[in-house]
Motif scaffolding. Sequence first.
Motif, PDB file in Angstrom:
ATOM      1  N   ALA A  79      16.426  -6.106  10.940  1.00 50.38           N
ATOM      2  CA  ALA A  79      16.634  -6.020   9.483  1.00 50.38           C
ATOM      3  C   ALA A  79      15.404  -5.429   8.806  1.00 50.38           C
ATOM      4  O   ALA A  79      15.528  -4.615   7.878  1.00 50.38           O
ATOM      5  N   PHE A  80      14.208  -5.799   9.282  1.00 50.56           N
ATOM      6  CA  PHE A  80      12.986  -5.246   8.699  1.00 50.56           C
ATOM      7  C   PHE A  80      12.833  -3.769   9.052  1.00 50.56           C
ATOM      8  O   PHE A  80      12.465  -2.947   8.201  1.00 50.56           O
ATOM      9  N   ARG A  83      15.137  -1.757   6.893  1.00 51.28           N
ATOM     10  CA  ARG A  83      15.165  -2.286   5.530  1.00 51.28           C
ATOM     11  C   ARG A  83      15.457  -1.203   4.501  1.00 51.28           C
ATOM     12  O   ARG A  83      16.132  -1.465   3.497  1.00 51.28           O
ATOM     13  N   ARG A  84      14.953   0.002   4.730  1.00 40.61           N
ATOM     14  CA  ARG A  84      15.172   1.069   3.752  1.00 40.61           C
ATOM     15  C   ARG A  84      16.652   1.414   3.678  1.00 40.61           C
ATOM     16  O   ARG A  84      17.206   1.602   2.586  1.00 40.61           O
ATOM     17  N   ILE A  87      18.424  -1.547   1.906  1.00 40.60           N
ATOM     18  CA  ILE A  87      18.151  -1.579   0.469  1.00 40.60           C
ATOM     19  C   ILE A  87      18.919  -0.465  -0.245  1.00 40.60           C
ATOM     20  O   ILE A  87      19.569  -0.690  -1.269  1.00 40.60           O
TER      21      ILE A  87
END
Length: 256
Positions: A79-80, A83-84, A87
């Motif tokens: 997920a990290f 993340r872009r 988002i």
Amino acid sequence: MDVLMDGLSAPAFLVALAVAGVAGFVKGAVGFAMPMIMISAFSSFLPPEVALAGLILPTLFTNLSQAFRQGVPAAKDTAFTYRRFLIGTVIFIAVSAPFAALIPREAFLLLLGLPITIFAALQLAGFSLAIRLHHQTRAEWCLGVIGGLYGGVSGIWGPPLLIYLLSTGATKIEAVRAQGVVFLIGAVALLAAHLGTGVANGPSLAFSAVLSIPALIGLKVGYAVQDRLDQTRFRRWTQGLLIVTGLNLVRQALFA
């Protein structure tokens, strides 16, 4: 038993169970295509609301399994890492959703389906379409935004992620887990939205819960196939199914 069948005849109910099992198997093998398979098949013999409700819980449960197959820390790392994309997708789903009634859905499906089909076909034919390292951050934002814009008006935001994963050469395990994480967010949103619309109600959710059983069994069998696929064959399976996905989007656009 009638409650679990949501008013369907016994043959229709059995076919729905079989479709869920096949869709779960394909998702277990390559990480995606479950909603496409289920909604395409269900639409031929189920009312639209029942078809949509039927895939809600199988999609949610299989994505939970897929996202967390290697554990919570691995899912958090993925997920990290993406993340872009996440988002961009979430923000622009919210931005574009209010315009869903104003923009012809067929136009968006066509504009999404054609590039996906061409991209996957070129990759399958051996053309290198890899994203250069110094462009990856920009590409991730752009594809996340595109996924969100399409998702808000058409409910489809997975293909841009697949294009990004194929273009960056993500490993099999990373690609499947990334799909699970992103699609899980979509599955939660889908459930929440249709609890509000009434499509997801007591009888329809009971039917959806029953379909989750063969879907999860198929998923486990698909995992066994996925584990046997090397990176090259996995990419080819993914490219082939992406072509089918793109062509199905074009079909929906032209013959809706």
